[in-house]
Design an enzyme around this catalytic site. Structure first.
Site, PDB file in Angstrom:
ATOM      1  CG  ASN A  10      37.841  33.372  45.033  1.00  0.00           C
ATOM      2  OD1 ASN A  10      36.898  32.570  45.056  1.00  0.00           O
ATOM      3  ND2 ASN A  10      37.683  34.672  45.251  1.00  0.00           N
ATOM      4  CD1 TRP A  11      38.746  27.450  41.648  1.00  0.00           C
ATOM      5  CD2 TRP A  11      37.178  25.858  41.817  1.00  0.00           C
ATOM      6  NE1 TRP A  11      39.369  26.230  41.510  1.00  0.00           N
ATOM      7  CE2 TRP A  11      38.428  25.239  41.616  1.00  0.00           C
ATOM      8  CE3 TRP A  11      36.048  25.070  41.973  1.00  0.00           C
ATOM      9  CZ2 TRP A  11      38.574  23.857  41.538  1.00  0.00           C
ATOM     10  CZ3 TRP A  11      36.181  23.691  41.904  1.00  0.00           C
ATOM     11  CH2 TRP A  11      37.436  23.094  41.688  1.00  0.00           C
ATOM     12  CE  LYS A  12      37.037  36.247  42.006  1.00  0.00           C
ATOM     13  NZ  LYS A  12      37.195  37.603  41.501  1.00  0.00           N
ATOM     14  CG  HIS A  95      36.470  38.376  47.339  1.00  0.00           C
ATOM     15  ND1 HIS A  95      35.896  39.164  46.372  1.00  0.00           N
ATOM     16  CD2 HIS A  95      37.589  37.839  46.786  1.00  0.00           C
ATOM     17  CE1 HIS A  95      36.643  39.093  45.266  1.00  0.00           C
ATOM     18  NE2 HIS A  95      37.674  38.296  45.501  1.00  0.00           N
ATOM     19  CD  GLU A  97      34.278  39.082  43.143  1.00  0.00           C
ATOM     20  OE1 GLU A  97      34.039  37.904  43.478  1.00  0.00           O
ATOM     21  OE2 GLU A  97      35.151  39.387  42.302  1.00  0.00           O
ATOM     22  CD  GLU A 166      41.616  39.250  46.118  1.00  0.00           C
ATOM     23  OE1 GLU A 166      42.123  38.314  45.482  1.00  0.00           O
ATOM     24  OE2 GLU A 166      40.376  39.388  46.244  1.00  0.00           O
ATOM     25  N   GLY A 172      39.533  40.907  38.075  1.00  0.00           N
ATOM     26  CA  GLY A 172      38.764  40.524  36.895  1.00  0.00           C
ATOM     27  C   GLY A 172      38.834  41.531  35.763  1.00  0.00           C
ATOM     28  CB  SER A 210      44.382  40.860  36.709  1.00  0.00           C
ATOM     29  OG  SER A 210      43.036  41.286  36.556  1.00  0.00           O
ATOM     30  N   GLY A 231      41.884  34.380  40.832  1.00  0.00           N
ATOM     31  CA  GLY A 231      40.512  34.179  40.388  1.00  0.00           C
ATOM     32  C   GLY A 231      40.484  33.454  39.057  1.00  0.00           C
ATOM     33  N   GLY A 232      40.275  34.191  37.990  1.00  0.00           N
ATOM     34  CA  GLY A 232      40.082  33.612  36.660  1.00  0.00           C
ATOM     35  C   GLY A 232      41.118  32.568  36.273  1.00  0.00           C
TER      36      GLY A 232
HETATM   37  P1  13P Z   1      40.993  37.642  39.205  1.00  0.00           P
HETATM   38  O1  13P Z   1      42.263  36.856  39.337  1.00  0.00           O
HETATM   39  O2  13P Z   1      39.985  37.007  38.299  1.00  0.00           O
HETATM   40  O3  13P Z   1      41.259  39.092  38.880  1.00  0.00           O
HETATM   41  O4  13P Z   1      40.291  37.638  40.656  1.00  0.00           O
HETATM   42  C1  13P Z   1      41.057  37.952  41.758  1.00  0.00           C
HETATM   43  C2  13P Z   1      40.260  37.672  42.966  1.00  0.00           C
HETATM   44  O5  13P Z   1      39.279  38.328  43.252  1.00  0.00           O
HETATM   45  C3  13P Z   1      40.675  36.548  43.805  1.00  0.00           C
HETATM   46  O6  13P Z   1      39.978  36.517  45.000  1.00  0.00           O
END
Ligand code: 13P
Length: 248
Positions: A10-12, A95, A97, A166, A172, A210, A231-232
């Site tokens: 998930n590149w966000k 998600h 967010e 999640e 994050g 994470s 994510g990251g």
């Molecule tokens: P991180 O891997 O950066 O914690 O993000 C997880 C996430 O929200 C994937 O959708």
């Protein structure tokens, strides 16, 4: 049928044409024929680029959201049919967010999942508790409430979704749920799905929060963890490839 794990990035809201090209080149060159399913969920403007670069490869591409409407006066929204035009295989819905920053409710998330399913796009339905909810002993109630809305709106078609657990406090933050904590929640979600679908054992329930090259193997070895939503670490080709290599 042996279920494949799914590793989805998930590149966000990250990337640029140039950066994506370098990242996708490296990811595409990496895994050969991976044991698991692999996908990247990119910002909507880059779906054309993902489609161009990944067609014919072992890597699928997806969106990070989808509208709950088919068409019309919904400024800024992107419909499932539009995603389909770009060969999208997955769409993340709900998600944390988006629940937090855009007030998305359980019912809206369920409606989005329905729109995706109707167009043959696999919704990756995110559920997860905040730290305050975990501390108050509400983890199970929260994730079950979030998933129940999706089950109610979609019935047996939930057999075609992916669920992403999640925990909000792990996203994050560098704080990962322990394999035991994650497995416990995944087992609860699996049991809930099995009431709605006779295909519950085949539904991928992936973990996100994470997950990285160092902790992926232990998480992915849990019996009810069927992959990761990354994510990251999905923004670094070497890290993303290590997670793919750790998948079963
Ligand atoms: P991180 O891997 O950066 O914690 O993000 C997880 C996430 O929200 C994937 O959708």
């Amino acid at each position: 049928m042996v279920k494949k794990q799914l590793i989805a990035g998930n590149w966000k809201m990250n990337g640029s044409l140039a950066a994506n090209q370098a990242l996708l080149d490296a990811v595409r060159a990496g895994p050969g024929s991976p044991r698991c399913a692999v996908a990247v969920c990119v910002p909507a403007p880059y779906l054309a680029q993902a489609s161009e670069m990944l067609s014919g490869s072992a890597i699928s591409w997806g969106a990070q959201d989808v509208s709950a409407h088919d068409a019309g006066a919904y400024t800024g929204e992107v419909s499932a049919a539009m995603l389909k035009d770009f060969g999208v295989r997955y769409a993340i819905v709900g998600h944390s967010e988006r629940r937090r920053d855009h007030g998305e409710t359980d019912d809206l998330v369920a409606a989005k999942a329905k729109c995706a399913l109707e167009l043959g796009i696999t919704p990756i339905v995110c559920v997860g508790e905040t730290l305050a909810e975990r501390d108050a002993g509400q983890t199970q109630a929260v994730v079950m409430r979030q998933l129940a809305a999706v089950i109610a709106a979609n019935g047996p078609r939930v057999g075609d979704i992916v669920v992403a657990y999640e925990p909000v406090w792990a996203i994050g933050t560098g704080k990962t749920a322990t394999p035991g904590q994650a497995q416990q929640v995944h087992a609860v979600l699996r049991a809930q799905l099995s009431v709605a679908s006779d295909r519950a054992a085949q539904i991928a329930i992936v973990y996100g929060g994470s997950m990285n090259a160092g902790n992926a193997a232990e998480l992915l070895a849990q019996p009810d963890i069927d992959g990761g939503l990354i994510g990251g670490a999905s923004l670094s080709a070497p890290d993303f490839l290590k997670i793919i290599a750790a998948a079963l």
